[in-house]
Motif scaffolding. Sequence first.
Motif, PDB file in Angstrom:
ATOM      1  N   ILE A  86       0.902  -1.253   0.084  1.00  0.00           N
ATOM      2  CA  ILE A  86       0.096   0.007   0.018  1.00  0.00           C
ATOM      3  C   ILE A  86       0.872   1.300  -0.012  1.00  0.00           C
ATOM      4  O   ILE A  86       0.684   2.273  -0.770  1.00  0.00           O
ATOM      5  CB  ILE A  86      -1.086  -0.068   1.304  1.00  0.00           C
ATOM      6  CG1 ILE A  86      -1.886  -1.230   1.019  1.00  0.00           C
ATOM      7  CG2 ILE A  86      -1.613   1.426   1.421  1.00  0.00           C
ATOM      8  CD1 ILE A  86      -2.987  -1.345   2.223  1.00  0.00           C
ATOM      9  N   LYS A  87       1.910   1.049   0.831  1.00  0.00           N
ATOM     10  CA  LYS A  87       2.653   2.506   1.075  1.00  0.00           C
ATOM     11  C   LYS A  87       3.560   2.708  -0.349  1.00  0.00           C
ATOM     12  O   LYS A  87       3.694   3.831  -0.748  1.00  0.00           O
ATOM     13  CB  LYS A  87       3.766   2.275   2.030  1.00  0.00           C
ATOM     14  CG  LYS A  87       4.561   3.308   2.358  1.00  0.00           C
ATOM     15  CD  LYS A  87       5.718   3.270   3.354  1.00  0.00           C
ATOM     16  CE  LYS A  87       6.396   4.474   3.595  1.00  0.00           C
ATOM     17  NZ  LYS A  87       7.237   4.538   4.719  1.00  0.00           N
ATOM     18  N   MET A  88       3.815   1.557  -0.987  1.00  0.00           N
ATOM     19  CA  MET A  88       4.776   1.745  -2.232  1.00  0.00           C
ATOM     20  C   MET A  88       4.028   2.189  -3.340  1.00  0.00           C
ATOM     21  O   MET A  88       4.438   3.088  -4.226  1.00  0.00           O
ATOM     22  CB  MET A  88       5.538   0.345  -2.674  1.00  0.00           C
ATOM     23  CG  MET A  88       6.738   0.018  -1.519  1.00  0.00           C
ATOM     24  SD  MET A  88       8.074   1.186  -1.484  1.00  0.00           S
ATOM     25  CE  MET A  88       8.601   1.138  -3.181  1.00  0.00           C
ATOM     26  N   THR A 120      -5.834   5.628  10.293  1.00  0.00           N
ATOM     27  CA  THR A 120      -6.041   4.110   9.369  1.00  0.00           C
ATOM     28  C   THR A 120      -5.117   3.869   8.612  1.00  0.00           C
ATOM     29  O   THR A 120      -4.737   2.680   8.393  1.00  0.00           O
ATOM     30  CB  THR A 120      -7.481   3.971   8.954  1.00  0.00           C
ATOM     31  OG1 THR A 120      -8.391   4.229  10.114  1.00  0.00           O
ATOM     32  CG2 THR A 120      -7.691   2.617   8.402  1.00  0.00           C
ATOM     33  N   ILE A 121      -5.024   4.672   7.693  1.00  0.00           N
ATOM     34  CA  ILE A 121      -3.644   4.450   6.673  1.00  0.00           C
ATOM     35  C   ILE A 121      -2.597   4.153   7.301  1.00  0.00           C
ATOM     36  O   ILE A 121      -1.929   3.231   6.862  1.00  0.00           O
ATOM     37  CB  ILE A 121      -3.633   5.539   5.467  1.00  0.00           C
ATOM     38  CG1 ILE A 121      -5.144   5.813   4.711  1.00  0.00           C
ATOM     39  CG2 ILE A 121      -2.654   5.184   4.515  1.00  0.00           C
ATOM     40  CD1 ILE A 121      -5.579   4.862   4.078  1.00  0.00           C
ATOM     41  N   GLN A 122      -2.151   4.969   8.124  1.00  0.00           N
ATOM     42  CA  GLN A 122      -0.791   4.840   8.696  1.00  0.00           C
ATOM     43  C   GLN A 122      -0.837   3.400   9.399  1.00  0.00           C
ATOM     44  O   GLN A 122       0.283   2.611   9.347  1.00  0.00           O
ATOM     45  CB  GLN A 122      -0.603   5.767  10.182  1.00  0.00           C
ATOM     46  CG  GLN A 122      -0.666   7.078   9.475  1.00  0.00           C
ATOM     47  CD  GLN A 122      -0.442   8.265  10.336  1.00  0.00           C
ATOM     48  OE1 GLN A 122      -0.870   8.193  11.664  1.00  0.00           O
ATOM     49  NE2 GLN A 122      -0.296   9.594  10.320  1.00  0.00           N
ATOM     50  N   ARG A 123      -1.825   2.853  10.173  1.00  0.00           N
ATOM     51  CA  ARG A 123      -2.011   1.690  10.860  1.00  0.00           C
ATOM     52  C   ARG A 123      -1.883   0.474   9.812  1.00  0.00           C
ATOM     53  O   ARG A 123      -1.130  -0.443   9.987  1.00  0.00           O
ATOM     54  CB  ARG A 123      -3.219   1.436  11.471  1.00  0.00           C
ATOM     55  CG  ARG A 123      -3.314   2.061  12.844  1.00  0.00           C
ATOM     56  CD  ARG A 123      -4.252   1.659  13.859  1.00  0.00           C
ATOM     57  NE  ARG A 123      -4.938   2.767  14.357  1.00  0.00           N
ATOM     58  CZ  ARG A 123      -5.957   3.513  14.192  1.00  0.00           C
ATOM     59  NH1 ARG A 123      -6.952   2.988  13.362  1.00  0.00           N
ATOM     60  NH2 ARG A 123      -6.474   4.496  15.104  1.00  0.00           N
ATOM     61  N   TYR A 124      -2.431   0.536   8.373  1.00  0.00           N
ATOM     62  CA  TYR A 124      -2.487  -0.377   7.368  1.00  0.00           C
ATOM     63  C   TYR A 124      -0.740  -0.527   6.922  1.00  0.00           C
ATOM     64  O   TYR A 124      -0.360  -1.612   6.745  1.00  0.00           O
ATOM     65  CB  TYR A 124      -3.161   0.171   6.238  1.00  0.00           C
ATOM     66  CG  TYR A 124      -4.590  -0.013   6.345  1.00  0.00           C
ATOM     67  CD1 TYR A 124      -5.340  -0.669   7.312  1.00  0.00           C
ATOM     68  CD2 TYR A 124      -5.781   0.686   5.613  1.00  0.00           C
ATOM     69  CE1 TYR A 124      -6.652  -0.728   7.525  1.00  0.00           C
ATOM     70  CE2 TYR A 124      -7.055   0.819   5.765  1.00  0.00           C
ATOM     71  CZ  TYR A 124      -7.758  -0.132   6.626  1.00  0.00           C
ATOM     72  OH  TYR A 124      -8.939  -0.089   7.011  1.00  0.00           O
ATOM     73  N   GLU A 125      -0.530   0.596   6.589  1.00  0.00           N
ATOM     74  CA  GLU A 125       0.875   0.673   6.169  1.00  0.00           C
ATOM     75  C   GLU A 125       2.209   0.158   7.091  1.00  0.00           C
ATOM     76  O   GLU A 125       3.093  -0.346   6.726  1.00  0.00           O
ATOM     77  CB  GLU A 125       1.410   2.360   5.730  1.00  0.00           C
ATOM     78  CG  GLU A 125       0.742   2.536   4.510  1.00  0.00           C
ATOM     79  CD  GLU A 125       1.059   3.894   3.949  1.00  0.00           C
ATOM     80  OE1 GLU A 125       1.946   4.490   4.565  1.00  0.00           O
ATOM     81  OE2 GLU A 125       0.548   4.409   2.919  1.00  0.00           O
ATOM     82  N   SER A 126       1.795   0.383   8.397  1.00  0.00           N
ATOM     83  CA  SER A 126       2.806  -0.088   9.536  1.00  0.00           C
ATOM     84  C   SER A 126       2.467  -1.769   9.815  1.00  0.00           C
ATOM     85  O   SER A 126       3.302  -2.256  10.564  1.00  0.00           O
ATOM     86  CB  SER A 126       2.527   0.689  10.831  1.00  0.00           C
ATOM     87  OG  SER A 126       1.456   0.364  11.410  1.00  0.00           O
TER      88      SER A 126
END
Length: 81
Positions: free
Chosen positions: A8-10, A32-38
């Motif tokens: 997701i991050k890439m 939420t996006i931060q949690r997905y990416e981490s």
Amino acid sequence: MTAIGHNIKMCRERAGISQEELALKIRVGTQTIQRYESGEQTPKLQTIMKISTALDVPASELMGEVYYAAPPELDQKSTSV
């Protein structure tokens, strides 16, 4: 970081959008996006579909093995030898 979080991050970075922009597009909070990416949280399939649409990538690319996206300038094939 999980494979899906990394992907997701890439893909997000390759698309040139921020976490905030992606969050707005799929109607979730930036955290939420931060949690997905981490890898702290795994998105549900419906959310993965929304992310894939927002980033214009196949959902399978997000869910597959770790994806190493080439920067856009390297993504084009060189014609000179």
